[in-house]
Design a protein around this motif. Structure first.
Motif, mmCIF file in Angstrom:
data_model
loop_
_atom_site.group_PDB
_atom_site.id
_atom_site.type_symbol
_atom_site.label_atom_id
_atom_site.label_comp_id
_atom_site.label_asym_id
_atom_site.label_seq_id
_atom_site.Cartn_x
_atom_site.Cartn_y
_atom_site.Cartn_z
ATOM 1 N N MET A 1 0.824 -1.184 0.000
ATOM 2 C CA MET A 1 0.000 0.000 0.000
ATOM 3 C C MET A 1 0.873 1.256 0.000
ATOM 4 O O MET A 1 0.572 2.205 -0.692
ATOM 5 C CB MET A 1 -0.918 -0.046 1.228
ATOM 6 N N LEU B 1 3.968 1.618 -1.171
ATOM 7 C CA LEU B 1 4.585 1.809 -2.486
ATOM 8 C C LEU B 1 3.573 2.328 -3.497
ATOM 9 O O LEU B 1 3.903 3.168 -4.334
ATOM 10 C CB LEU B 1 5.191 0.497 -2.984
ATOM 11 N N LYS B 2 2.354 1.850 -3.421
ATOM 12 C CA LYS B 2 1.311 2.305 -4.338
ATOM 13 C C LYS B 2 1.037 3.795 -4.138
ATOM 14 O O LYS B 2 0.922 4.552 -5.106
ATOM 15 C CB LYS B 2 0.038 1.495 -4.115
ATOM 16 N N ASP B 3 0.942 4.235 -2.884
ATOM 17 C CA ASP B 3 0.722 5.649 -2.593
ATOM 18 C C ASP B 3 1.890 6.502 -3.087
ATOM 19 O O ASP B 3 1.687 7.570 -3.662
ATOM 20 C CB ASP B 3 0.526 5.880 -1.092
ATOM 21 N N MET C 1 3.939 5.744 -5.500
ATOM 22 C CA MET C 1 3.924 5.745 -6.957
ATOM 23 C C MET C 1 2.924 6.776 -7.471
ATOM 24 O O MET C 1 3.205 7.504 -8.422
ATOM 25 C CB MET C 1 3.568 4.352 -7.495
ATOM 26 N N HIS C 2 1.764 6.882 -6.828
ATOM 27 C CA HIS C 2 0.779 7.885 -7.233
ATOM 28 C C HIS C 2 1.335 9.298 -7.032
ATOM 29 O O HIS C 2 1.114 10.173 -7.870
ATOM 30 C CB HIS C 2 -0.526 7.712 -6.458
ATOM 31 N N LYS D 1 3.886 9.949 -9.832
ATOM 32 C CA LYS D 1 3.206 10.193 -11.112
ATOM 33 C C LYS D 1 2.602 11.586 -11.149
ATOM 34 O O LYS D 1 2.667 12.279 -12.173
ATOM 35 C CB LYS D 1 2.133 9.135 -11.355
#
Length: 84
Positions: free
Chosen positions: A1, A3-5, A7-8, A11
Motif C-alpha cells: 500500500m 509503495l502504491k501511494d 507511486m501515485h 506520477k
C-alpha cells in the motif's frame, strides 16, 4: 500500500512538472551528466524562479496499515496464549 501511494505521488509530480522532466532528459542526452546547479538553471529558465523545497512524503498508508495490523497481531497473541 505504501509503495502504491508513493507511486501515485511520483506520477502526480511528473505530470505537474512534465516540462521540467523533459528538459532535464533532453539536456542529459546532450551532455551525459548534469550537476545540481545545471538542473537548477533549467528550472529557472522554464519557470522564472528557483525550485521550491521538495514535498514531504507522507507515509499515511504505512501508518494506516500498522494501525490495522496491531489489533490483528494482538488477537493472534491472545489466541496463542489461550492455546498454551
Amino acid at each position: 500500500m505504501l509503495l502504491k501511494d508513493q507511486m501515485h505521488q511520483v506520477k502526480k509530480l511528473v505530470r505537474e512538472h512534465a516540462d521540467f522532466v523533459h528538459a532535464i532528459a533532453e539536456e542529459s542526452l546532450q551532455r551525459g551528466d548534469l550537476t545540481g546547479e545545471e538542473i537548477e538553471q533549467i528550472y529557472v529558465r522554464l519557470y522564472g524562479h528557483t525550485r521550491p523545497e521538495p514535498p514531504q512524503v507522507k507515509p499515511q498508508a504505512l501508518t494506516e496499515s500498522m494501525e490495522q495490523a496491531a489489533p490483528a497481531q494482538e488477537a493472534g497473541y491472545d489466541q496463542a496464549k489461550e492455546n498454551e
